[in-house]
Design a protein around this motif. Structure first.
Motif, short mmCIF file in Angstrom:
data_model
loop_
_atom_site.label_atom_id
_atom_site.label_comp_id
_atom_site.label_asym_id
_atom_site.label_seq_id
_atom_site.Cartn_x
_atom_site.Cartn_y
_atom_site.Cartn_z
N GLU A 174 0.83 -1.21 0.00
CA GLU A 174 0.00 0.00 0.00
C GLU A 174 0.87 1.26 0.00
O GLU A 174 0.58 2.23 -0.71
N ARG A 179 -4.29 -1.05 -7.98
CA ARG A 179 -5.11 -0.89 -6.78
C ARG A 179 -6.09 -2.05 -6.60
O ARG A 179 -6.33 -2.50 -5.47
N ARG A 211 -0.16 3.48 -9.79
CA ARG A 211 -1.05 2.94 -8.75
C ARG A 211 -2.42 2.51 -9.28
O ARG A 211 -3.01 1.55 -8.78
N SER A 212 -2.95 3.21 -10.29
CA SER A 212 -4.30 2.91 -10.76
C SER A 212 -4.41 1.50 -11.32
O SER A 212 -5.46 0.85 -11.21
N LEU A 230 2.35 2.16 -3.36
CA LEU A 230 1.43 2.70 -4.35
C LEU A 230 1.08 4.17 -4.09
O LEU A 230 0.53 4.82 -4.99
N ARG A 231 1.36 4.67 -2.90
CA ARG A 231 1.03 6.08 -2.62
C ARG A 231 1.90 6.98 -3.50
O ARG A 231 3.12 6.84 -3.54
#
Length: 372
Positions: free
Chosen positions: A243, A256, A252-253, A246-247
């Motif tokens: 997590e 997710r 990230r899209s 991905l920030r």
């Protein structure tokens, strides 16, 4: 002939030199990690340092742009979010250190003891403001450099702040632009390992309920069930790391949904782990040889086998790594109907009741995961 050969390899000069070589390398191995930093991160760090050096050399041509390069090197981290955090921490540490140094010089002038006093004051300021360790350490370093070098260089303090901020920004941008790392695979593997082990424990519980076992094997099963907790903690740490990776990550899209699936499965597995561990404790604490005579015990064993089958099916449908021997193809779920329990004998109603309640929660979680 054979004795001489043995002497040369084990106790002779050859063996002695080999032992000496291994002993000499032992201290070096103590400083080595089990895995290397990814080469891409090393190259990104080098690129950020070079660019920061070139850019900062235009800001203060009379100074060697060391601090911008240092900031860039420190800021390039395994994730973009960590890069933002390090950039902020280092910039704040430098600014506060410069302010402490300037304030100390304004009040006390430039006596010889001022640098030591500024170091102590800087550490106390970082502690009082509850700064993280990286910022707290940076404050006295900046104050010391400003008081020692900046006294002979007009504008040194301001240039140091600007240089550090530029180096930190370059480090963030480079880490964001050049293939930002995504730590999804460790999360996939950790969740899959936990699921496989939970399924194996459920099959072990089924064996205890359906065939003769000794105390040692039941105790071993309980130990294995208790080891599910560390595996769960490891999986949670891997998901948290994924997590974080991905920030602020431009990729990230596309990831997710995968991570959300892992997180949902881990939540489900956490409940199942609690129930499976409770079943292992109940069987270990209340087992007796006549338990096999209970009709409901055989039914619980069969439901546990079906639950293990369906749990593997859930992991497979989620595209998590599954051992080849556990591939189920297009098999349908096995938990098709709730278990119809008969009244247990008075000697076994505690353990049977406990197993049934835990089994009910396990069934709810697995069936719910299949229906999603």
């Amino acid at each position: 002939m054979s004795s001489n050969s043995s002497e040369s390899t084990a106790g002779g000069p050859g063996g002695r030199w080999a032992r000496i070589a291994r002993a000499s390398l032992a201290p070096a191995r103590a400083f080595q990690t089990s895995s290397r930093t990814p080469l891409l991160q090393v190259l990104k760090t080098a690129v950020a340092a070079v660019i920061a050096w070139i850019v900062c050399s235009f800001i203060a041509p009379q100074q060697v742009p060391v601090f911008g390069a240092i900031a860039a090197i420190i800021v390039v981290q395994p994730s973009v979010n960590q890069s933002f955090t390090r950039a902020f921490e280092r910039s704040i540490g430098v600014i506060v250190g410069v302010v402490v140094a300037e304030a100390a010089a304004f009040v006390f002038g430039s006596p010889g003891w001022l640098i030591l006093a500024a170091i102590v004051i800087s550490l106390l300021v970082g502690w009082a403001l509850r700064f993280p360790q990286s910022s707290t350490v940076q404050i006295p370093i900046s104050a010391m450099l400003v008081l020692s070098i900046g006294a002979q260089t007009p504008g040194y303090a301001v240039e140091r702040i600007i240089e550090t901020i530029i180096g930190a920004l370059i480090g963030v941008v480079i880490n964001w632009l050049i293939v930002p790392p995504v730590a999804l695979k460790p999360a996939h593997d950790a969740v899959a390992s936990l699921g496989r082990e939970v399924a194996a424990i459920m099959e072990g519980l089924a064996r205890v309920l359906s065939e003769p076992t000794d105390s040692a094997s039941r105790q071993l099963l309980l130990v294995e069930a208790r080891l599910l907790r560390p595996m769960q903690a490891k999986a949670q740490a891997a998901v948290d790391l994924a997590e974080e990776s991905l920030r602020f990550n431009p990729r990230r899209s596309s990831h997710r949904a995968e991570l959300a699936t892992d997180a949902a499965l881990l939540t489900m597995l956490g409940i199942v782990v609690t129930r499976v561990l409770g079943m292992a404790r109940s069987l270990n604490d209340h087992f007796d040889e006549s338990l096999h005579e209970e009709p409901t015990a055989a039914g619980i064993a069969e439901e546990l086998r079906r639950a293990a089958h369906d749990l593997r099916l859930v992991m497979q449908n989620a595209a998590l790594p599954v051992a080849e021997v556990e591939l189920l193809g297009d098999e349908p779920p096995a938990l098709t109907a709730p278990l119809q329990a008969l009244m247990p004998s008075p000697e076994h109603w505690i353990v049977i009741g406990s197993l049934l309640e835990d089994l009910r929660r396990v069934r709810e979680e697995i069936v719910g995961a299949i229906d999603k």
